[in-house]
Design an enzyme around this catalytic site. Structure first.
Site, PDB file in Angstrom:
ATOM      1  CG  ASP A   1      -1.796   0.907   1.523  1.00 51.30           C
ATOM      2  OD1 ASP A   1      -2.386   1.305   0.523  1.00 51.30           O
ATOM      3  OD2 ASP A   1      -2.005   1.289   2.683  1.00 51.30           O
TER       4      ASP A   1
ATOM      5  CG  ASP B   1     -12.871  13.550   5.726  1.00 45.01           C
ATOM      6  OD1 ASP B   1     -12.659  12.443   6.267  1.00 45.01           O
ATOM      7  OD2 ASP B   1     -12.411  13.886   4.621  1.00 45.01           O
TER       8      ASP B   1
ATOM      9  CD  GLU C   1      -5.798  11.126   4.317  1.00 43.30           C
ATOM     10  OE1 GLU C   1      -6.621  10.874   5.239  1.00 43.30           O
ATOM     11  OE2 GLU C   1      -5.000  10.282   3.877  1.00 43.30           O
TER      12      GLU C   1
ATOM     13  CB  ALA D   1     -11.152   2.992  -0.507  1.00 40.45           C
TER      14      ALA D   1
ATOM     15  CB  THR E   1     -17.142   7.312  -3.486  1.00 40.98           C
ATOM     16  OG1 THR E   1     -16.634   7.598  -2.180  1.00 40.98           O
ATOM     17  CG2 THR E   1     -18.348   6.392  -3.376  1.00 40.98           C
TER      18      THR E   1
ATOM     19  CE  LYS F   1     -11.806  16.440   2.133  1.00 48.26           C
ATOM     20  NZ  LYS F   1     -12.897  15.976   2.972  1.00 48.26           N
TER      21      LYS F   1
HETATM   22  N1  LIG Z   1     -10.730  12.270   3.232  1.00 42.40           N
HETATM   23  C1  LIG Z   1     -10.808  12.244   1.930  1.00 42.40           C
HETATM   24  N2  LIG Z   1     -11.812  12.900   1.297  1.00 42.40           N
HETATM   25  C2  LIG Z   1     -11.909  12.867  -0.029  1.00 42.40           C
HETATM   26  N3  LIG Z   1     -11.071  12.219  -0.831  1.00 42.40           N
HETATM   27  C3  LIG Z   1     -10.046  11.560  -0.290  1.00 42.40           C
HETATM   28  C4  LIG Z   1      -9.875  11.544   1.122  1.00 42.40           C
HETATM   29  N4  LIG Z   1      -8.775  10.788   1.384  1.00 42.40           N
HETATM   30  C5  LIG Z   1      -8.306  10.362   0.219  1.00 42.40           C
HETATM   31  N5  LIG Z   1      -9.072  10.816  -0.810  1.00 42.40           N
HETATM   32  C6  LIG Z   1      -8.914  10.557  -2.242  1.00 42.40           C
HETATM   33  O1  LIG Z   1      -9.134   9.175  -2.464  1.00 42.40           O
HETATM   34  C7  LIG Z   1      -8.001   8.574  -3.065  1.00 42.40           C
HETATM   35  C8  LIG Z   1      -7.855   7.155  -2.596  1.00 42.40           C
HETATM   36  O2  LIG Z   1      -7.779   7.061  -1.182  1.00 42.40           O
HETATM   37  P1  LIG Z   1      -6.546   6.427  -0.431  1.00 42.40           P
HETATM   38  O3  LIG Z   1      -5.320   7.107  -0.848  1.00 42.40           O
HETATM   39  O4  LIG Z   1      -6.876   6.348   0.996  1.00 42.40           O
HETATM   40  O5  LIG Z   1      -6.570   4.986  -1.101  1.00 42.40           O
HETATM   41  P2  LIG Z   1      -5.706   3.711  -0.797  1.00 42.40           P
HETATM   42  O6  LIG Z   1      -6.216   2.677  -1.708  1.00 42.40           O
HETATM   43  O7  LIG Z   1      -5.668   3.432   0.648  1.00 42.40           O
HETATM   44  O8  LIG Z   1      -4.275   4.032  -1.311  1.00 42.40           O
HETATM   45  P3  LIG Z   1      -2.974   4.294  -0.515  1.00 42.40           P
HETATM   46  O9  LIG Z   1      -2.044   3.237  -0.937  1.00 42.40           O
HETATM   47  O10 LIG Z   1      -2.513   5.616  -1.011  1.00 42.40           O
HETATM   48  O11 LIG Z   1      -3.286   4.262   0.943  1.00 42.40           O
HETATM   49  C9  LIG Z   1      -6.851   9.481  -2.691  1.00 42.40           C
HETATM   50  O12 LIG Z   1      -5.848   9.421  -3.623  1.00 42.40           O
HETATM   51  C10 LIG Z   1      -7.507  10.857  -2.682  1.00 42.40           C
HETATM   52  O13 LIG Z   1      -7.546  11.384  -3.981  1.00 42.40           O
HETATM   53 MG   LIG Z   2      -4.588   3.351   2.554  1.00 40.41          MG
END
Ligand SMILES: Nc1ncnc2c1ncn2[C@@H]1O[C@H](COP(=O)(O)OP(=O)(O)OP(=O)(O)O)[C@@H](O)[C@H]1O
Ligand SMILES: [Mg+2]
Ligand SMILES: [K+]
Length: 674
Positions: free
Chosen positions: A288, A325, A329, A364, A366, A381
């Site tokens: 990840d 939220d 982040e 994750a 949406t 956002k």
């Molecule tokens: N709190 C939030 N509100 C809105 N969008 C978000 C938020 N956190 C993350 N995102 C968006 O969602 C995308 C995917 O989320 P996240 O990065 O948590 O995914 P992940 O699959 O866990 O990947 P990673 O390996 O980066 O942890 C992010 O790249 C970002 O653009």
């Molecule tokens: Mg993650």
């Protein structure tokens, strides 16, 4: 942690119980031989018969001792874990907000408890409110405090750990008696230990060999009778025990236990031995990005309005969309808008909710979060592509300038969050971009280099966009990356790799990683991660260090190599003993066989007894190797195999000749031996 000798000796005798020995068929046969030769020696006493009987018992005891030493270390660890399990009083929160005091052992799943600074967490759970520093040294042995907070991928708390500062509200996720520490105790004690598929396969092979030799040895008697001289049964038993693979039969279980133990020493708990073995054969490693390759505290550092939008307007919208939220982040956006852009910090999600606002939680799938306000305004956002799709749905379009900003942030390794707002039924408008910054952990490149030398391909998977992924991938030095991955994508990628017959390891901490952790052959969940992630994986890293997988793979490889090496040694050894004993047995009958007696042993009886003694002592000599493991350095696997075959194969053939000769010199001094 060393085990007292008295304990080992006591254990070795306790394990003489045939119901226990039955699990190791080779040693069970030696046990049966010991009983038989003891009975025979009682009826027809001789120095030879009693010596053979004695050394056969020693052989079984040595095998038992090997297992006892291996298990002993886990037992010591279990004892120290038990000491951390003390009775706690939980402050359980009722629905009306009042508290009552209950013993920690009476909590049930779903109960909500409050834990303040200085108090012990009464059970395993997830932080649902607040943030606190926690001392986890009770389970990790690591004294540096860790942060546990609601909402993110660092929400899990373990019963028995202590809150150092602040106060958190925890929802209990496991029943008393089934907690993490309980499972850990059962695990290190070996109570749950079951043979792995590889161990079962090897046991079947060893049993087959044993049966083949049993039949062979039994066939000697009619042949010998035909020639006019039957062999004493004691001699046949001695021959059988020397021929069957007793060395590996005696050490197999210790090797497996020691492998598990080595993992525990490095603060990794494997839920099955199978996972440890799989780790030794892993060819792809999925990581990840956020929190694994990077520190994971992505923080909003800058707001970039687009077009005519005022910075304050963007800040206000981003603030509103982030109030509810709970992710790190989201919280950092609220903070930035307030401190740097002067947005009113008095607004709360609760007040907004009372007025009828409806919050959209981040997921994750949406990749967006936001709010629908009572006046009809909707703010979102999230990831560029997700927000673009949402804007298009309302009939709007995102101007090219947004993409320019998004790409600039991404290329620098940051995570861009696009903010858009819809007023009433008008098409939504993109207001600007939030820059989330995260830092790649130091030393990543070196660790990935080590993995590459082990022949393991590293793939970073992230929900982030391709540009960010590419930038971080290049900085960290992974071999490949997969961007904009949904939880299903992660699982699909693992399936695809597995279809090629490859074994896949994955580390992760989030609930969105859970399906992939479950699908992977080796799924290492961070102890700091969510309960879902820890349930799904088959290993937990107490230190929450994703690069720990290097250690895990090393230990797995070491386990496989050690088992292979000792099997090779054991079988080579037995073949050599054949040449030592057979000439001795029949030399009276066929004087020509004396030519085969290359070792020039003292007498047939001393030759056979020496072989039995050697056979027993070799087990003791190899216990340290079985426990410590064959040295492993990341290098060419083929070269390693060649080297091992040479050392343990050739060594296995040569050792008995030297050993038996030396023992024969001593044994021949025994008075009364023919
Ligand atoms: N709190 C939030 N509100 C809105 N969008 C978000 C938020 N956190 C993350 N995102 C968006 O969602 C995308 C995917 O989320 P996240 O990065 O948590 O995914 P992940 O699959 O866990 O990947 P990673 O390996 O980066 O942890 C992010 O790249 C970002 O653009
Ligand atoms: Mg993650
Ligand atoms: K043997």
């Amino acid at each position: 942690m060393t085990v007292p000798l008295s304990t080992v000796v006591a254990q070795a005798f306790t394990k003489l119980d045939p119901r226990h020995l039955w699990r190791a068929p080779v040693i069970f046969v030696v046990w049966a031989g010991s009983v038989l030769t003891t009975v025979l020696a009682a009826f027809h006493p001789s120095v030879f018969a009693w010596s053979v009987a004695g050394w056969l018992w020693a052989t079984v005891l040595f095998a038992n001792a090997a297992e006892a030493v291996a298990e002993g270390r886990g037992k010591a660890q279990a004892a120290s874990l038990r000491a951390t399990k003390r009775e706690t009083t939980a402050r359980r929160r009722r629905d009306d907000g009042t508290e009552d005091q209950v013993p920690g052992s009476e909590l049930s799943v779903g109960d909500v408890v409050v834990v303040s600074a200085g108090e012990v967490v009464p059970g395993d759970g997830e932080v649902v409110e607040g943030v606190a520093t926690v001392d986890e040294s009770a389970i990790t042995g690591e004294s540096a405090p860790v942060i546990r907070e609601a909402g993110g991928d660092r929400s899990a708390v373990t019963g028995g750990t202590t809150v150092l500062s602040d106060e958190v509200v925890v929802r209990i996720t496991t029943r008393p008696g089934e907690s993490f520490i309980d499972r850990m105790i059962a695990l290190v004690e070996g109570a749950q230990r079951q043979k792995t598929p590889n161990e079962i396969a090897l046991t079947i092979l060893l049993t087959t060999l044993t049966i083949v030799f049993l039949v062979t040895v039994m066939a000697i008697q009619p042949l010998a009778a035909y020639s006019g001289r039957t062999q004493p049964v004691v001699v046949l038993v001695a021959l059988l025990v020397c021929l069957i693979p007793t060395t590996i039969g005696a050490l197999l279980s210790a090797i497996g236990i020691a492998g598990m133990d080595r993992l525990v020493q490095r603060n990794v708990l494997a839920m099955s031995g199978r996972a440890v073995e799989a780790a030794g054969d892993v060819s792809t490693l999925l990581l990840d990005k956020t929190g694994t390759i990077t520190f994971g505290n992505r923080r909003a550092t800058e707001l970039r309005p687009v077009g005519e939008v005022a910075a304050h307007d963007l800040a206000d919208a981003a603030h509103l969309a982030s109030l509810a939220d709970a992710t790190p982040e989201g919280k950092s956006v609220v903070e930035l808008a307030h401190t740097e852009y002067g947005v009113d910090g008095g607004r709360t999600a609760e007040a907004l909710g009372r007025d009828g606002a409806c919050f959209v939680e981040f997921s994750a799938t949406t990749r967006m979060s936001g709010v629908d306000l009572p006046d009809g305004t909707r703010i979102r956002k999230g990831a560029g592509s997700a927000v673009r799709a949402w804007v298009a749905e309302t009939g709007g379009a995102v101007p090219p300038e947004v993409q320019v900003v998004v790409d600039a942030i991404s290329s620098a390794g940051g995570t861009p969050l696009v903010v858009a707002r819809q007023l009433g039924t008008q098409p939504a408008v993109a207001l600007g971009v939030v820059h989330l910054k995260d830092v790649v952990k130091p030393g990543m490149r070196e660790r990935f280099d080590v993995l590459r030398r082990m022949g393991i391909r590293t793939v970073m998977i992230t929900g982030d966009n391709a540009l960010t992924a590419k930038s971080i991938a290049a900085e960290a030095g992974v071999d490949d990356f997969l961007a904009e991955a949904t939880p299903e994508d992660k699982m699909r990628l693992i399936r695809a790799e597995q279809e090629g017959g490859r074994l896949v390891a994955m580390t992760g901490d989030g609930t969105n990683d859970a399906p992939a952790l479950a699908q992977a052959d080796v799924g290492v969940a961070m102890n700091s991660g969510t309960a879902a992630a820890k349930e799904a994986g088959n290993m937990v890293d107490l230190d929450s260090d994703p690069t720990k997988l290097i250690d895990v793979v090393e230990i797995g490889k070491q386990l496989l190599i050690t088992r292979g090496a000792l099997t090779t040694f054991s079988i080579a050894n037995d073949i050599a003993k054949y040449f030592a004993i057979i000439p001795a047995m029949f030399v009276g009958l066929f004087p020509g066989l004396d030519a085969l007696n290359v070792m020039r042993l003292h007498s047939p009886e001393s030759a056979m007894l020496s072989a039995v003694v050697f056979n027993a002592l070799v087990i003791v000599a190899l216990i340290p190797l079985a426990l410590k493991g064959v040295r492993y350095t990341p290098s060419n696997a083929a070269a390693l195999l060649r080297r091992n075959l040479l050392v343990y194969g050739v060594g296995g053939v040569v050792a008995p000749f030297v050993g038996i000769k030396a023992i024969d010199l001593v044994v021949s001094l025994l008075p009364g031996l023919a």
